[in-house]
Scaffold this active site. Structure first.
Site, PDB file in Angstrom:
ATOM      1  CG  ASP A  24    -102.653   7.863 -19.769  1.00  0.00           C
ATOM      2  OD1 ASP A  24    -103.574   8.736 -20.695  1.00  0.00           O
ATOM      3  OD2 ASP A  24    -101.109   8.208 -20.603  1.00  0.00           O
ATOM      4  CE  LYS A  25    -107.818   4.008 -24.228  1.00  0.00           C
ATOM      5  NZ  LYS A  25    -106.799   4.108 -25.423  1.00  0.00           N
ATOM      6  CG  HIS A  26    -101.126   1.605 -22.637  1.00  0.00           C
ATOM      7  ND1 HIS A  26    -100.828   2.064 -23.603  1.00  0.00           N
ATOM      8  CD2 HIS A  26    -101.575   0.369 -23.378  1.00  0.00           C
ATOM      9  CE1 HIS A  26    -100.145   1.417 -24.248  1.00  0.00           C
ATOM     10  NE2 HIS A  26    -100.168   0.105 -24.054  1.00  0.00           N
ATOM     11  CB  SER A  27    -105.593   0.756 -26.074  1.00  0.00           C
ATOM     12  OG  SER A  27    -105.889  -0.739 -26.896  1.00  0.00           O
ATOM     13  CB  THR A  83    -102.482   7.300 -30.253  1.00  0.00           C
ATOM     14  OG1 THR A  83    -103.312   6.633 -30.380  1.00  0.00           O
ATOM     15  CG2 THR A  83    -102.996   8.444 -30.034  1.00  0.00           C
ATOM     16  NE  ARG A 114     -89.881  -7.793 -24.575  1.00  0.00           N
ATOM     17  CZ  ARG A 114     -90.693  -7.285 -24.220  1.00  0.00           C
ATOM     18  NH1 ARG A 114     -91.165  -6.185 -23.953  1.00  0.00           N
ATOM     19  NH2 ARG A 114     -92.116  -7.476 -24.067  1.00  0.00           N
ATOM     20  CB  SER A 153     -92.551  -2.452 -22.443  1.00  0.00           C
ATOM     21  OG  SER A 153     -91.859  -1.975 -23.502  1.00  0.00           O
ATOM     22  CE  LYS A 194     -93.037   2.307 -23.819  1.00  0.00           C
ATOM     23  NZ  LYS A 194     -92.840   1.443 -23.685  1.00  0.00           N
ATOM     24  CE  LYS A 195    -100.071   4.779 -21.640  1.00  0.00           C
ATOM     25  NZ  LYS A 195    -100.353   5.839 -21.837  1.00  0.00           N
TER      26      LYS A 195
END
Length: 440
Positions: free
Chosen positions: A81-84, A121, A169, A184, A188-189
């Site tokens: 996967d990828k996260h930005s 997204t 937060r 955080s 999730k990822k």
């Protein structure tokens, strides 16, 4: 029994928390045995004192394990996967997931909605009539197994501890803590059961991290912690000093995605970012032995149409139309008013206040300032002219899509105000800065 105030005191005094103390805090987050006041105090102590890599690994794993954790024993390929960290015009997830799936990877992407100036997204996918961003986890797993990819919204069953902690937060001025941001994102990822992860850390005036020092610190933290949690991870720092691609706005970005995947038009900066991230994903997933092979596979996935087919199949399987690639506007809303934005002077586009353009999309109705706000998927900007371009007075610099003429006029004025136009050409920002791997 570990008392909340004792755990808070230990972190307040700069001590390294034991794993059982971290677990007690996360358990208290989920059960409610830690009050909001205690959670806020703990968040502030972490903000002030920081955390070691081992602490952050334990914290991330405890949050990940506070809810469902997916596994994929039935699949015959790597889970990647990828996260930005987010920006304006960032629609890379769509191209990237389709390319990697076309190359033999499985991409279970759990994504968020937009808030503030950054687009989401999930909001972009909801531009498409019928698309279901909230299938059951069982259906999600089936979609990934059958199609190689699925993109869904975050669910209450994945890392529920993070949902409560983030809410606290947000109201205690502790959002921008690198250990808490790291935990955080990764809780999730990593709950998606990944073999490999690639992070796109945006830096610039349209990003969460506005300078390279901040971006490096976050990138290093994420790759160290994810690697410590057993997932091969690389971070790539990319530019967000201008809109990524040629559009900003939900349906407009889906249209740009279709154009990219079908080869109709691939904006050069968007293509460079997409290929760089895809190369890293394929190599870390074991689908390519080096960058040269990865680039060849990416080119084949795009030129053959297989990546486009993967994306189209996912859209149809998740409730969307079967003809998105050939007739995208049949299933997406169009704005009532589309107007050219005309530049008023000769010169080079030397600067862009990207956050301001993101906020202009929000003002049009295309984003939200509160989590439950409804959005207009049709509005935004397209035909965006990139930095470094030379224009003459009277040329079109972009187009605005709006619900009415007044909104269009206001957005056009905001867009022009966000630009710096000069007689000489200024130095342009890099598209890709560098990659960050785990400390050895």
């Amino acid at each position: 029994m570990l008392l909340p105030q004792e755990i808070i005191r230990h972190k307040r005094d700069g001590l390294v928390l034991a794993q059982e103390e971290i677990q007690a805090f996360i358990d208290g987050l989920v059960s409610g045995s830690f009050t909001d006041a205690q959670v806020g105090a703990m968040a502030m102590c972490i903000y002030q004192q920081g955390m070691t890599v081992d602490e952050t690994v334990a914290f991330t794993n405890a949050m990940k394990n506070s809810g469902d954790v997916l596994s994929w024993p039935e699949l015959d390929g790597p889970i990647v996967d990828k996260h930005s960290t987010g920006g304006v015009g960032d629609k890379v997830s769509f191209m990237l997931s389709a390319i990697v799936a076309a190359c033999g990877g499985y991409v279970p992407m759990i994504s968020g909605r937009g808030l503030g100036h950054t687009g989401g997204t999930v909001d972009k996918l909801e531009s498409i009539a019928g698309f279901n961003v909230q299938p059951s986890l069982r259906a999600f797993k089936s979609l990934v197994a059958e199609h190689g990819l699925a993109i869904i919204s975050q669910t209450s069953n994945l890392a529920p501890a993070d949902k409560r902690l983030y809410g606290v937060r947000d109201i205690t001025a502790t959002v921008d803590s690198i250990p808490l941001i790291t935990a955080s994102i990764l809780s999730k990822k990593l709950s998606a059961g990944l073999d490999a992860l690639v992070m796109d850390i945006k830096v610039g005036n349209g990003a969460m991290m506005t300078d390279i020092k901040q971006a490096n610190a976050l990138a290093q933290s994420i790759v160290n912690v994810a690697t410590g949690a057993g997932v091969k991870t690389e971070a790539i720092i990319t530019d967000m000093n201008q809109v990524l691609g040629s559009s900003a706005g939900n349906a407009l970005e889906i249209k740009e995605t279709v154009d990219y995947l079908t080869g109709e038009y691939r904006e050069p900066r968007l293509h460079q970012v997409t290929v760089s991230l895809a190369c890293a994903m394929l190599q870390h997933a074991g689908l390519a032995v080096d960058e040269s092979q990865a680039r060849a596979k990416i080119e084949q996935a795009l030129s053959s149409g297989k990546a486009a087919e993967k994306f189209a199949d996912m859209i149809a399987a998740m409730g969307g139309p079967g003809d998105l690639l050939t007739n995208p506007w049949a299933s997406m809303p169009k704005a009532n008013v589309v107007q050219d934005i005309i530049v008023k002077q000769d010169g080079y586009i030397n600067g862009m206040q990207t956050r301001d353009i993101g906020m202009a999309v929000v003002a049009l109705g295309g984003g939200r300032l509160a989590g439950d706000q409804q959005i207009d998927h049709s509005v935004g900007f397209d035909a965006i002219t990139p930095l470094g371009s030379y224009l003459k007075a009277g040329d079109v610099i972009a187009r605005v899509h709006a619900k009415d003429s007044d909104s269009a006029a206001q957005a056009s004025a905001r867009y022009l105000t966000a630009l710096e136009i000069g007689e000489g050409l200024a130095e342009l920002p890099s598209v890709i800065y560098h990659s960050v791997n785990a400390d050895t």
